[in-house]
Design an enzyme around this catalytic site. Structure first.
Site, PDB file in Angstrom:
ATOM      1  CB  THR A 140      -0.858  39.570 -60.776  1.00  0.00           C
ATOM      2  OG1 THR A 140      -1.891  40.527 -60.590  1.00  0.00           O
ATOM      3  CG2 THR A 140      -0.445  39.077 -59.394  1.00  0.00           C
ATOM      4  CG  ASP A 141      -2.202  44.802 -61.687  1.00  0.00           C
ATOM      5  OD1 ASP A 141      -2.738  43.779 -61.211  1.00  0.00           O
ATOM      6  OD2 ASP A 141      -2.831  45.681 -62.308  1.00  0.00           O
ATOM      7  CD  GLU A 142      -5.304  41.110 -57.922  1.00  0.00           C
ATOM      8  OE1 GLU A 142      -5.390  40.670 -56.771  1.00  0.00           O
ATOM      9  OE2 GLU A 142      -6.198  40.994 -58.768  1.00  0.00           O
ATOM     10  CE1 TYR A 165      -3.541  35.100 -58.303  1.00  0.00           C
ATOM     11  CE2 TYR A 165      -4.086  37.444 -58.192  1.00  0.00           C
ATOM     12  CZ  TYR A 165      -3.561  36.359 -58.885  1.00  0.00           C
ATOM     13  OH  TYR A 165      -3.059  36.540 -60.157  1.00  0.00           O
ATOM     14  CE  LYS A 169       0.966  35.058 -59.870  1.00  0.00           C
ATOM     15  NZ  LYS A 169       1.239  33.924 -60.803  1.00  0.00           N
ATOM     16  CG  ASN A 264     -15.099  47.261 -60.880  1.00  0.00           C
ATOM     17  OD1 ASN A 264     -14.159  47.175 -61.671  1.00  0.00           O
ATOM     18  ND2 ASN A 264     -15.037  46.807 -59.641  1.00  0.00           N
ATOM     19  N   PRO A 297     -14.008  41.331 -49.196  1.00  0.00           N
ATOM     20  CG  PRO A 297     -14.071  39.586 -47.650  1.00  0.00           C
ATOM     21  CD  PRO A 297     -14.422  39.923 -49.063  1.00  0.00           C
TER      22      PRO A 297
HETATM   23  P1  NAD Z   1      -6.541  30.540 -65.035  1.00  0.00           P
HETATM   24  O1  NAD Z   1      -7.081  30.285 -63.666  1.00  0.00           O
HETATM   25  O2  NAD Z   1      -7.468  30.773 -66.162  1.00  0.00           O
HETATM   26  O3  NAD Z   1      -5.606  29.312 -65.472  1.00  0.00           O
HETATM   27  C1  NAD Z   1      -4.709  28.702 -64.602  1.00  0.00           C
HETATM   28  C2  NAD Z   1      -4.272  27.375 -65.210  1.00  0.00           C
HETATM   29  O4  NAD Z   1      -3.337  26.765 -64.305  1.00  0.00           O
HETATM   30  C3  NAD Z   1      -5.428  26.384 -65.398  1.00  0.00           C
HETATM   31  O5  NAD Z   1      -5.345  25.780 -66.662  1.00  0.00           O
HETATM   32  C4  NAD Z   1      -5.199  25.363 -64.301  1.00  0.00           C
HETATM   33  O6  NAD Z   1      -5.664  24.061 -64.627  1.00  0.00           O
HETATM   34  C5  NAD Z   1      -3.683  25.408 -64.139  1.00  0.00           C
HETATM   35  N1  NAD Z   1      -3.259  24.969 -62.803  1.00  0.00           N
HETATM   36  C6  NAD Z   1      -3.749  25.434 -61.618  1.00  0.00           C
HETATM   37  N2  NAD Z   1      -3.163  24.768 -60.602  1.00  0.00           N
HETATM   38  C7  NAD Z   1      -2.269  23.901 -61.168  1.00  0.00           C
HETATM   39  C8  NAD Z   1      -1.376  22.958 -60.640  1.00  0.00           C
HETATM   40  N3  NAD Z   1      -1.274  22.748 -59.316  1.00  0.00           N
HETATM   41  N4  NAD Z   1      -0.588  22.240 -61.482  1.00  0.00           N
HETATM   42  C9  NAD Z   1      -0.703  22.438 -62.834  1.00  0.00           C
HETATM   43  N5  NAD Z   1      -1.550  23.304 -63.385  1.00  0.00           N
HETATM   44  C10 NAD Z   1      -2.336  24.029 -62.568  1.00  0.00           C
HETATM   45  O7  NAD Z   1      -5.527  31.720 -64.849  1.00  0.00           O
HETATM   46  P2  NAD Z   1      -5.161  32.942 -65.836  1.00  0.00           P
HETATM   47  O8  NAD Z   1      -6.102  34.039 -65.608  1.00  0.00           O
HETATM   48  O9  NAD Z   1      -4.948  32.405 -67.197  1.00  0.00           O
HETATM   49  O10 NAD Z   1      -3.764  33.386 -65.210  1.00  0.00           O
HETATM   50  C11 NAD Z   1      -2.543  32.772 -65.631  1.00  0.00           C
HETATM   51  C12 NAD Z   1      -1.386  33.402 -64.886  1.00  0.00           C
HETATM   52  O11 NAD Z   1      -1.355  34.808 -65.146  1.00  0.00           O
HETATM   53  C13 NAD Z   1      -1.479  33.258 -63.366  1.00  0.00           C
HETATM   54  O12 NAD Z   1      -0.190  33.047 -62.876  1.00  0.00           O
HETATM   55  C14 NAD Z   1      -2.033  34.610 -62.896  1.00  0.00           C
HETATM   56  O13 NAD Z   1      -1.594  34.890 -61.596  1.00  0.00           O
HETATM   57  C15 NAD Z   1      -1.408  35.534 -63.924  1.00  0.00           C
HETATM   58  N6  NAD Z   1      -2.150  36.782 -64.193  1.00  0.00           N
HETATM   59  C16 NAD Z   1      -3.488  36.728 -64.516  1.00  0.00           C
HETATM   60  C17 NAD Z   1      -4.158  37.915 -64.842  1.00  0.00           C
HETATM   61  C18 NAD Z   1      -5.616  37.921 -65.228  1.00  0.00           C
HETATM   62  O14 NAD Z   1      -6.194  39.005 -65.363  1.00  0.00           O
HETATM   63  N7  NAD Z   1      -6.269  36.778 -65.438  1.00  0.00           N
HETATM   64  C19 NAD Z   1      -3.459  39.131 -64.827  1.00  0.00           C
HETATM   65  C20 NAD Z   1      -2.101  39.133 -64.464  1.00  0.00           C
HETATM   66  C21 NAD Z   1      -1.464  37.938 -64.178  1.00  0.00           C
HETATM   67  O1  DAU Z   2      -4.962  42.749 -61.771  1.00  0.00           O
HETATM   68  C1  DAU Z   2      -4.631  41.476 -62.237  1.00  0.00           C
HETATM   69  C2  DAU Z   2      -5.555  40.453 -61.616  1.00  0.00           C
HETATM   70  O2  DAU Z   2      -6.833  40.658 -62.202  1.00  0.00           O
HETATM   71  C3  DAU Z   2      -5.093  39.019 -61.811  1.00  0.00           C
HETATM   72  O3  DAU Z   2      -3.883  38.829 -61.145  1.00  0.00           O
HETATM   73  C4  DAU Z   2      -6.125  38.036 -61.278  1.00  0.00           C
HETATM   74  O4  DAU Z   2      -5.719  36.705 -61.596  1.00  0.00           O
HETATM   75  C5  DAU Z   2      -7.452  38.337 -61.947  1.00  0.00           C
HETATM   76  O5  DAU Z   2      -8.446  37.499 -61.382  1.00  0.00           O
HETATM   77  C6  DAU Z   2      -7.847  39.794 -61.765  1.00  0.00           C
HETATM   78  O6  DAU Z   2      -8.190  40.098 -60.385  1.00  0.00           O
HETATM   79  P1  DAU Z   2      -9.432  41.036 -59.986  1.00  0.00           P
HETATM   80  O7  DAU Z   2      -9.844  40.672 -58.613  1.00  0.00           O
HETATM   81  O8  DAU Z   2      -9.175  42.448 -60.300  1.00  0.00           O
HETATM   82  O9  DAU Z   2     -10.498  40.481 -61.076  1.00  0.00           O
HETATM   83  P2  DAU Z   2     -12.057  40.127 -60.976  1.00  0.00           P
HETATM   84  O10 DAU Z   2     -12.512  39.910 -62.372  1.00  0.00           O
HETATM   85  O11 DAU Z   2     -12.330  39.075 -59.967  1.00  0.00           O
HETATM   86  O12 DAU Z   2     -12.689  41.487 -60.457  1.00  0.00           O
HETATM   87  C7  DAU Z   2     -12.538  42.701 -61.189  1.00  0.00           C
HETATM   88  C8  DAU Z   2     -13.265  43.797 -60.417  1.00  0.00           C
HETATM   89  O13 DAU Z   2     -14.679  43.534 -60.447  1.00  0.00           O
HETATM   90  C9  DAU Z   2     -12.893  43.850 -58.944  1.00  0.00           C
HETATM   91  O14 DAU Z   2     -12.915  45.176 -58.498  1.00  0.00           O
HETATM   92  C10 DAU Z   2     -14.023  43.059 -58.258  1.00  0.00           C
HETATM   93  C11 DAU Z   2     -15.218  43.376 -59.134  1.00  0.00           C
HETATM   94  N1  DAU Z   2     -16.241  42.285 -59.208  1.00  0.00           N
HETATM   95  C12 DAU Z   2     -15.841  41.041 -59.536  1.00  0.00           C
HETATM   96  C13 DAU Z   2     -16.745  40.008 -59.626  1.00  0.00           C
HETATM   97  C14 DAU Z   2     -16.290  38.613 -59.983  1.00  0.00           C
HETATM   98  C15 DAU Z   2     -17.579  42.576 -58.971  1.00  0.00           C
HETATM   99  O15 DAU Z   2     -17.954  43.744 -58.677  1.00  0.00           O
HETATM  100  N2  DAU Z   2     -18.483  41.556 -59.043  1.00  0.00           N
HETATM  101  C16 DAU Z   2     -18.130  40.283 -59.338  1.00  0.00           C
HETATM  102  O16 DAU Z   2     -19.004  39.389 -59.374  1.00  0.00           O
END
Ligand code: NAD
Ligand code: DAU
Length: 358
Positions: A140-142, A165, A169, A264, A297
């Site tokens: 992730t970019d985080e 988180y 990562k 946002n 936080p």
């Molecule tokens: P998600 O939470 O939707 O899915 C995660 C999956 O992993 C689920 O199906 C869950 O059951 C499985 N899992 C969790 N713990 C496990 C374990 N111990 N053993 C086996 N399976 C397990 O996540 P996502 O948003 O699809 O993200 C997928 C990947 O991409 C992650 O590595 C995340 O860090 C990365 N990522 C996500 C985003 C985003 O915006 N969602 C952006 C950049 C990178």
């Molecule tokens: O940047 C990549 C990441 O993006 C991934 O690695 C993570 O898995 C994914 O969860 C996501 O993280 P963010 O924390 O950026 O996503 P989230 O959707 O939780 O929040 C997006 C923005 O919105 C953030 O600034 C927090 C804000 N937010 C989020 C929620 C859930 C709110 O203001 N209210 C909310 O209820």
């Protein structure tokens, strides 16, 4: 014959986390596009994993689901021995920042130890023969921390994670690199920005707000709402993973992003306005639900990806505009009310109550 068929006949590809949001799009793409690969989807099915996401491909002959926990070293080692995976795309993770704040250890267990278990199992079965092997780690970019008003994250930006988180990562990324340097394990890492699209669990901003707008519930904006994220449609991320997997260079990192920054509050206003039209409500009705709540936080101010490397070297670029992607996403959630109802009953309500009554 598909583009990469001659190169990778007989591959046994393990995709972890394939029942989750991004994983399910990657599994679908690979199963449909590469019928000559065997695709193994390993997932323990946490609250975020849902096999409903893969109903359309579950009976394909090149697809196998393996229910297993990457934290269980014996189980993982046995599966690697049994199936002899040749390449791995590792997406399984605890992925929600807010949950990492209330339960950081769960993130260390899955994101760090779980990744270590996969790395060790790969080393064990490949036993020094790394020809045509690959460990592709999805990050992730985080991990880069937060940006000020200007600038972009590049592949050489120093890691500076701020949440449990992103720290977990970052740690897993470091282990993948270290295994490459120390043991010669072939790897690729990609770091992507915020994804959105169908099948995303409604704890993340876009699906949570869509669900709340449908149900006329408050829209909880953290802090002043002036946090910035770079949004990418999930199918475009899956395409980027496909390209990096097939054409990326060993030991390289690729940043993937949407060239699409939104504060946002502006994104939420846009979402409200599209939803008003789709739901036949008066313009401005959904925006009335906006409620400013206590901030997250350690909330990172701004993320923005410089995706020029993957663009120049591998020819990738997003295929849809944000407006098109958002429209597709909203339509999917409105058409799949049952999916949304199923995932928002029971444990989701307890989570929601705890998270938003702080
Ligand atoms: P998600 O939470 O939707 O899915 C995660 C999956 O992993 C689920 O199906 C869950 O059951 C499985 N899992 C969790 N713990 C496990 C374990 N111990 N053993 C086996 N399976 C397990 O996540 P996502 O948003 O699809 O993200 C997928 C990947 O991409 C992650 O590595 C995340 O860090 C990365 N990522 C996500 C985003 C985003 O915006 N969602 C952006 C950049 C990178
Ligand atoms: O940047 C990549 C990441 O993006 C991934 O690695 C993570 O898995 C994914 O969860 C996501 O993280 P963010 O924390 O950026 O996503 P989230 O959707 O939780 O929040 C997006 C923005 O919105 C953030 O600034 C927090 C804000 N937010 C989020 C929620 C859930 C709110 O203001 N209210 C909310 O209820």
């Amino acid at each position: 014959m598909t583009e990469f068929q001659d190169k990778l006949e007989g591959e046994k590809i393990l995709i972890t986390g394939g029942a989750g949001f991004i994983g399910s799009h990657v599994v679908r793409l690979f199963v449909n596009k590469y019928p000559h690969y065997q695709i193994y989807n390993l997932d323990v099915l946490t609250y975020a994993g849902n096999l409903e996401n893969l109903k359309d491909i579950e009976s394909k002959s090149n697809y196998t689901f393996l229910k297993a926990n990457i934290n269980n070293v014996d189980e993982i080692s046995q599966l690697f021995k049994k199936y002899g995976f040749t390449k791995i795309i590792h997406l399984a993770a605890e992925s929600h920042v807010d949950r990492s704040i209330s339960d950081p250890l769960a993130f260390v267990k899955t994101n760090v130890i779980g990744t270590m278990n996969l790395l060790n199992a790969a080393l064990q079965i490949w036993n020094g023969d790394f020809q045509d092997k690959l460990f592709y780690h999805i990050s992730t970019d985080e991990v880069y921390g937060t940006l000020g008003e200007t600038g972009l994250f590049t592949e050489t930006t120093a890691y500076d994670p701020n949440s449990p988180y992103s720290a977990s990562k970052a740690s897993s990324d470091h282990f993948v690199r270290a295994y490459g340097e120390t043991y010669g394990l072939p790897y690729i890492i990609s770091n992507c920005s915020n994804n959105y699209g169908p099948n995303q669990f409604p704890e993340k901003l876009i699906p949570l707000f869509i669900n709340n707008i449908v149900n006329k519930q408050a829209l909880p904006v953290y802090g002043d709402g002036k946090y910035t994220r770079d949004w990418l449609f999930v199918e475009d991320h899956a395409e980027a993973i496909d390209l990096a997997f097939h054409k990326g260079d060993d030991k390289e990192t690729y940043n993937i992003g949407g060239f699409n920054e939104w504060q946002n509050i502006n994104l939420i206003q846009l979402l409200c306005s599209i939803m008003d039209k789709k739901l036949g409500r008066k313009e401005g009705d959904s925006a009335k639900l906006i409620t400013y709540v206590k901030d997250r936080p350690g909330h990172d101010k701004r993320y923005a990806i410089d995706a020029r490397k993957i663009n120049k070297e591998l020819g990738w670029k997003p295929s849809v505009t944000f407006e098109q992607g958002l429209e597709k996403t909203i339509d999917w959630y409105l058409k799949n009310e049952e999916w949304l109802r199923n995932v928002t009953c029971g444990a989701y309500r307890d989570y929601y109550q705890k998270q938003y009554s702080r």
